[in-house]
Design a protein around this motif. Structure first.
Motif, PDB file in Angstrom:
ATOM      1  N   GLY A  87       0.756  -0.824   0.138  1.00 29.28           N
ATOM      2  CA  GLY A  87       0.066  -0.318  -0.163  1.00 29.28           C
ATOM      3  C   GLY A  87       1.345   0.738  -0.390  1.00 29.28           C
ATOM      4  O   GLY A  87       0.081   2.385   0.063  1.00 29.28           O
ATOM      5  N   GLU A  88       2.413   0.952  -0.097  1.00 33.76           N
ATOM      6  CA  GLU A  88       2.803   2.315   0.166  1.00 33.76           C
ATOM      7  C   GLU A  88       2.509   3.059  -1.316  1.00 33.76           C
ATOM      8  O   GLU A  88       2.811   2.281  -2.524  1.00 33.76           O
ATOM      9  N   THR A  89       2.725   4.303  -1.633  1.00 35.17           N
ATOM     10  CA  THR A  89       3.308   5.077  -2.717  1.00 35.17           C
ATOM     11  C   THR A  89       4.454   5.287  -3.225  1.00 35.17           C
ATOM     12  O   THR A  89       4.858   6.273  -4.043  1.00 35.17           O
ATOM     13  N   LYS A  90       5.272   5.690  -2.254  1.00 41.16           N
ATOM     14  CA  LYS A  90       6.305   5.879  -2.410  1.00 41.16           C
ATOM     15  C   LYS A  90       7.665   4.930  -4.052  1.00 41.16           C
ATOM     16  O   LYS A  90       7.007   3.725  -3.846  1.00 41.16           O
ATOM     17  N   GLY A  91       8.342   5.956  -4.355  1.00 40.43           N
ATOM     18  CA  GLY A  91       8.795   4.627  -5.194  1.00 40.43           C
ATOM     19  C   GLY A  91      10.160   3.952  -4.693  1.00 40.43           C
ATOM     20  O   GLY A  91      10.445   4.060  -4.313  1.00 40.43           O
ATOM     21  N   ILE A  92      10.042   2.741  -5.740  1.00 37.75           N
ATOM     22  CA  ILE A  92      10.742   1.935  -5.209  1.00 37.75           C
ATOM     23  C   ILE A  92      12.301   1.979  -4.137  1.00 37.75           C
ATOM     24  O   ILE A  92      12.549   1.178  -3.620  1.00 37.75           O
ATOM     25  N   THR A  93      12.952   2.926  -5.020  1.00 34.55           N
ATOM     26  CA  THR A  93      14.360   3.352  -4.981  1.00 34.55           C
ATOM     27  C   THR A  93      13.959   3.919  -3.388  1.00 34.55           C
ATOM     28  O   THR A  93      14.976   4.170  -2.724  1.00 34.55           O
ATOM     29  N   LYS A  94      12.918   4.572  -3.127  1.00 33.68           N
ATOM     30  CA  LYS A  94      12.964   5.262  -1.442  1.00 33.68           C
ATOM     31  C   LYS A  94      12.286   4.077  -1.033  1.00 33.68           C
ATOM     32  O   LYS A  94      12.757   4.099   0.267  1.00 33.68           O
ATOM     33  N   ILE A  95      11.636   2.802  -1.175  1.00 28.58           N
ATOM     34  CA  ILE A  95      11.025   2.354  -0.346  1.00 28.58           C
ATOM     35  C   ILE A  95      12.209   1.079   0.281  1.00 28.58           C
ATOM     36  O   ILE A  95      11.936  -0.027   0.708  1.00 28.58           O
ATOM     37  N   ARG A  96      12.895   0.618  -0.912  1.00 30.23           N
ATOM     38  CA  ARG A  96      13.614  -0.536  -1.161  1.00 30.23           C
ATOM     39  C   ARG A  96      14.906  -0.745  -0.158  1.00 30.23           C
ATOM     40  O   ARG A  96      14.736   0.174   1.008  1.00 30.23           O
ATOM     41  N   GLY A  97      14.587  -2.301   0.737  1.00 29.29           N
ATOM     42  CA  GLY A  97      15.787  -2.320   2.132  1.00 29.29           C
ATOM     43  C   GLY A  97      14.262  -2.225   3.226  1.00 29.29           C
ATOM     44  O   GLY A  97      14.769  -2.826   4.445  1.00 29.29           O
ATOM     45  N   ARG A  98      13.035  -1.714   3.210  1.00 29.07           N
ATOM     46  CA  ARG A  98      12.158  -2.129   3.998  1.00 29.07           C
ATOM     47  C   ARG A  98      11.864  -2.793   4.163  1.00 29.07           C
ATOM     48  O   ARG A  98      10.689  -3.817   3.317  1.00 29.07           O
TER      49      ARG A  98
END
Ligand code: URA
Length: 285
Positions: free
Chosen positions: A226-237
């Motif tokens: 459900g995250e809307t941020k791009g993958i480069t912002k959420i990767r590793g989470r």
């Protein structure tokens, strides 16, 4: 109209356009000019008693534009999603899922795909990987991640001690995708296509019961969290993911095809797989 001589630059540009539109395979030796086929003429509704067969041209499927068929797919999605949920709920095994998807005709992707492509790997694995959609090689072989990005993924998995053909639940993975047929021209799957496949994916998760889910790339990472941020912002989470009969820790990471285009980012993906490995072996909490 007189035919212009074929210029190699034009021919290459035409070919590139066709590939981008999804026409990337020859299905017959001779091309067919579908524009020269008589258009379908709107017919008045006929009384049911009339048994004369319709002429050939009128029985041909109408040619629809991609925009037209996409709009239609969204329109039909409500019923189709309900059908998909009903069919998926009746599946007790992965074989049932495959059989149900073979019968499920609502997803427009099925009409342009060569093969259904549902899963690969060890169905007892603690780790499940979810990609975006089958590509050309996956469509031909009916198995996820067997093309160039799959080969890179296999290298990463082998280095991490998690090959897809590993035998124990701790040293293997199970692999699937958000949609089970190849989108033409490798475009992103539409909202409607994802919604129609989602009940089957959710049922696959319920059956496999993974402890860890790794989402490869932006589409699965955003859809599953459900995250809307791009993958480069959420990767590793890491995220908590609840499914019907269990829960998993979900990791968002970069898609291998992105890594092929941006090899300098491989170290970030590797960092993510090391973090996964640590959690798996109980060192990461
Ligand atoms: N990319 C994906 O996301 N999935 C595949 O199966 C192949 C390529």
């Amino acid at each position: 109209m007189a035919q212009k001589p074929v210029q190699s630059d034009n021919a290459l540009a035409d070919l590139q356009w066709l590939v981008a539109m999804g026409a990337d395979e020859a299905v017959a030796d001779e091309p067919i000019d579908r524009f020269s086929i008589a258009p379908v003429v709107a017919q008045k509704p006929q009384p049911v008693t009339q048994s004369k067969p319709a002429p050939q041209a009128a029985r041909r499927a109408p040619v629809t534009s991609p925009v037209h068929s996409q709009a239609r797919a969204v329109e039909i999605s409500d019923n189709s999603v309900a059908d998909a949920r009903k069919m998926a709920a009746e599946c007790g095994s992965l074989n049932d899922i495959v059989a149900a998807l073979e019968k499920f005709d609502a997803c427009a992707l099925k009409r342009t795909a060569t093969n259904l492509c549902v899963y690969d790997g060890n169905d007892k694995a603690k780790v499940m990987l979810i990609g975006e959609a089958p590509g050309r090689d996956e469509d031909i072989q009916g198995k996820p991640f067997v093309g160039r990005s799959g080969q890179l993924l296999d290298k990463i998995l082998t280095l991490a001690g998690l090959p897809r053909d590993g035998e124990s639940p701790d040293n293997s993975v199970f692999i699937s995708n958000m949609v089970f047929w190849r989108p033409p021209g490798n475009r992103k799957p539409t909202e409607a296509e994802i919604m129609m496949c989602m009940p089957f994916l959710a049922r696959i998760i319920d059956i496999v019961r993974p402890q860890f889910i790794v989402c490869l790339g932006g589409v699965p990472s955003q859809r599953m969290t459900g995250e809307t941020k791009g993958i480069t912002k959420i990767r590793g989470r890491w995220f908590d993911y609840q499914y019907e009969n269990g829960k998993a820790q979900l990791l968002a990471t970069l898609h291998p095809s992105y890594l092929l285009r941006n090899p300098e980012q491989k170290r970030l993906a590797w960092r993510d797989f090391l973090a996964l490995k640590q959690k798996l072996t109980g060192q990461g909490g």
